[in-house]
Scaffold this active site. Structure first.
Site, PDB file in Angstrom:
ATOM      1  N   THR A 165       0.846  -1.184   0.000  1.00  0.00           N
ATOM      2  CA  THR A 165       0.000   0.000   0.000  1.00  0.00           C
ATOM      3  C   THR A 165       0.889   1.243   0.000  1.00  0.00           C
ATOM      4  O   THR A 165       2.071   1.180   0.363  1.00  0.00           O
ATOM      5  CB  THR A 165      -0.943  -0.009   1.220  1.00  0.00           C
ATOM      6  N   GLU A 166       0.342   2.353  -0.461  1.00  0.00           N
ATOM      7  CA  GLU A 166       1.053   3.634  -0.490  1.00  0.00           C
ATOM      8  C   GLU A 166       2.303   3.612  -1.368  1.00  0.00           C
ATOM      9  O   GLU A 166       3.330   4.197  -1.022  1.00  0.00           O
ATOM     10  CB  GLU A 166       1.432   4.087   0.940  1.00  0.00           C
ATOM     11  N   GLY A 173       1.789   4.305  -4.736  1.00  0.00           N
ATOM     12  CA  GLY A 173       1.418   5.139  -5.877  1.00  0.00           C
ATOM     13  C   GLY A 173       0.636   4.421  -6.949  1.00  0.00           C
ATOM     14  O   GLY A 173       0.787   4.758  -8.131  1.00  0.00           O
ATOM     15  N   LYS A 174      -0.207   3.470  -6.584  1.00  0.00           N
ATOM     16  CA  LYS A 174      -1.021   2.784  -7.597  1.00  0.00           C
ATOM     17  C   LYS A 174      -1.915   3.767  -8.345  1.00  0.00           C
ATOM     18  O   LYS A 174      -2.082   3.655  -9.561  1.00  0.00           O
ATOM     19  CB  LYS A 174      -1.884   1.691  -6.958  1.00  0.00           C
ATOM     20  N   THR A 175      -2.487   4.725  -7.606  1.00  0.00           N
ATOM     21  CA  THR A 175      -3.393   5.665  -8.263  1.00  0.00           C
ATOM     22  C   THR A 175      -2.636   6.638  -9.155  1.00  0.00           C
ATOM     23  O   THR A 175      -3.108   6.986 -10.243  1.00  0.00           O
ATOM     24  CB  THR A 175      -4.226   6.427  -7.210  1.00  0.00           C
ATOM     25  N   LYS A 189     -12.312   1.011  -9.820  1.00  0.00           N
ATOM     26  CA  LYS A 189     -11.774   0.754  -8.478  1.00  0.00           C
ATOM     27  C   LYS A 189     -12.848  -0.049  -7.742  1.00  0.00           C
ATOM     28  O   LYS A 189     -13.700   0.509  -7.048  1.00  0.00           O
ATOM     29  CB  LYS A 189     -11.488   2.079  -7.769  1.00  0.00           C
ATOM     30  N   SER A 214     -11.278   1.550   0.443  1.00  0.00           N
ATOM     31  CA  SER A 214     -11.470   1.930   1.840  1.00  0.00           C
ATOM     32  C   SER A 214     -10.635   3.174   2.116  1.00  0.00           C
ATOM     33  O   SER A 214      -9.599   3.385   1.492  1.00  0.00           O
ATOM     34  CB  SER A 214     -11.069   0.791   2.779  1.00  0.00           C
ATOM     35  N   ASP A 249      -9.024   8.003  -4.614  1.00  0.00           N
ATOM     36  CA  ASP A 249      -8.440   7.217  -5.700  1.00  0.00           C
ATOM     37  C   ASP A 249      -9.468   6.970  -6.799  1.00  0.00           C
ATOM     38  O   ASP A 249      -9.181   7.113  -7.998  1.00  0.00           O
ATOM     39  CB  ASP A 249      -7.923   5.873  -5.182  1.00  0.00           C
ATOM     40  N   GLU A 302      -7.969  -0.815 -10.837  1.00  0.00           N
ATOM     41  CA  GLU A 302      -6.984  -0.565  -9.785  1.00  0.00           C
ATOM     42  C   GLU A 302      -7.349  -1.345  -8.530  1.00  0.00           C
ATOM     43  O   GLU A 302      -8.470  -1.254  -8.026  1.00  0.00           O
ATOM     44  CB  GLU A 302      -6.907   0.929  -9.451  1.00  0.00           C
ATOM     45  N   GLY A 303      -6.394  -2.103  -8.018  1.00  0.00           N
ATOM     46  CA  GLY A 303      -6.620  -2.877  -6.813  1.00  0.00           C
ATOM     47  C   GLY A 303      -6.559  -2.028  -5.561  1.00  0.00           C
ATOM     48  O   GLY A 303      -6.464  -0.796  -5.601  1.00  0.00           O
ATOM     49  N   GLY A 350      -4.479  -1.946  -1.792  1.00  0.00           N
ATOM     50  CA  GLY A 350      -3.358  -2.534  -1.082  1.00  0.00           C
ATOM     51  C   GLY A 350      -2.428  -3.294  -2.012  1.00  0.00           C
ATOM     52  O   GLY A 350      -2.170  -2.873  -3.140  1.00  0.00           O
ATOM     53  N   ASP A 376       8.650   6.876  -8.345  1.00  0.00           N
ATOM     54  CA  ASP A 376       9.586   7.458  -7.384  1.00  0.00           C
ATOM     55  C   ASP A 376       8.791   8.104  -6.252  1.00  0.00           C
ATOM     56  O   ASP A 376       8.391   9.265  -6.339  1.00  0.00           O
ATOM     57  CB  ASP A 376      10.488   8.480  -8.068  1.00  0.00           C
ATOM     58  N   TYR A 405      19.080   0.569  -8.076  1.00  0.00           N
ATOM     59  CA  TYR A 405      17.802  -0.088  -7.790  1.00  0.00           C
ATOM     60  C   TYR A 405      17.070  -0.370  -9.090  1.00  0.00           C
ATOM     61  O   TYR A 405      16.566  -1.482  -9.314  1.00  0.00           O
ATOM     62  CB  TYR A 405      16.921   0.809  -6.910  1.00  0.00           C
ATOM     63  N   TRP A 433       9.771  11.722  -8.956  1.00  0.00           N
ATOM     64  CA  TRP A 433       9.299  12.333  -7.719  1.00  0.00           C
ATOM     65  C   TRP A 433       8.788  13.733  -8.037  1.00  0.00           C
ATOM     66  O   TRP A 433       9.521  14.584  -8.527  1.00  0.00           O
ATOM     67  CB  TRP A 433      10.437  12.397  -6.713  1.00  0.00           C
ATOM     68  N   GLU A 449      -0.623  15.240  -8.262  1.00  0.00           N
ATOM     69  CA  GLU A 449      -2.013  15.090  -8.692  1.00  0.00           C
ATOM     70  C   GLU A 449      -2.415  16.120  -9.732  1.00  0.00           C
ATOM     71  O   GLU A 449      -3.385  15.908 -10.466  1.00  0.00           O
ATOM     72  CB  GLU A 449      -2.944  15.172  -7.479  1.00  0.00           C
TER      73      GLU A 449
END
Length: 225
Positions: free
Chosen positions: A12-13, A15-17, A38, A42, A55, A116-117, A119, A177, A188, A206, A212
């Site tokens: 989670t967190e 950046g899927k969205t 989606k 939650s 999202d 989009e899933g 988590g 990023d 990496y 980044w 957004e």
């Protein structure tokens, strides 16, 4: 011909969205009639229009087709926790048939559907159902979002292996990023390129709090899909 893809993340967190927004924008640039989906969200806020997830709203905004919110997000929960916990607490069971019905409805309208899933890969929806189970039943090609940070290589490789063990196609991956690049950033990325069994679709840099409001589609290439 309809193209369908499922976006998952190494955690989670990651950046899927952000990545899903970039994918929808890139497909729009190719002239596709896109729809974002989606199925379960939650962590939502009450608005004048009802409970809304940020999202899902981003997917709605970046879809070419005009979609009503329930078409984008059939299961919306307020509490930012695992869906199986909050759905049990609210006595609102998450049914795979509802997720699939929503997908069928979008497939009837669009020629490029992005799901989009929530988590990571194995996010549970109930004691007997995970999102991975549903994706396997739907036979969706998967796009993996890797939040580039310490630990991401292990998480990415494990997730890729799980996707392949489910008999699904890992269609590609996106480097997102999520922090300012450190001095080992290039290493990496090169390691991920070598170890992940799918093409790199692009790297989203980044962008901090402005992400957004940015145009993101040009960071990706969908040719390999």
């Amino acid at each position: 011909m309809i193209e369908r893809y499922y976006v998952t993340g190494t955690d989670t967190e990651v950046g899927k969205t952000v990545a899903s927004t970039a994918l929808l924008q890139a497909a729009r640039l190719l002239g596709r009639r896109t729809a974002g989906y989606k199925p379960v969200a939650s962590g939502s806020e009450m608005t004048a229009d009802g409970l809304r997830n940020s999202d899902a709203l981003a997917l709605q905004r970046n879809s070419v087709l005009p979609l009503d919110y329930p078409e984008v997000n059939p299961y919306t929960f307020a509490e930012p926790t695992s869906p199986h916990i909050v759905s049990a607490d609210e006595q609102r069971p998450i049914e795979a048939s509802v997720l699939s019905a929503g997908l069928r409805a979008l497939e009837a309208k669009a020629d490029w559907v992005l799901v989009e899933g929530a988590g990571g890969w194995f996010t549970p929806l109930s004691p007997t159902l995970t999102l991975a189970d549903w994706v396997k039943a739907e036979q969706l090609p998967v796009i993996l979002v890797v939040g580039v940070k310490l630990g991401c290589i292990n998480h990415a490789v494990l997730t890729a292996q799980a996707i392949q063990q489910a008999g699904l196609r890992l269609a590609g991956w996106i480097a997102n990023d999520v922090t300012p690049p450190g001095r080992r950033h290039a290493e990496y990325l090169s390691t991920l390129v070598r170890m992940l069994p799918a093409p790199l679709l692009g790297e989203i840099p980044w962008l901090g709090d402005t992400v957004e409001s940015q145009s993101l589609g040009h960071y990706l290439s969908l040719d390999a899909l």
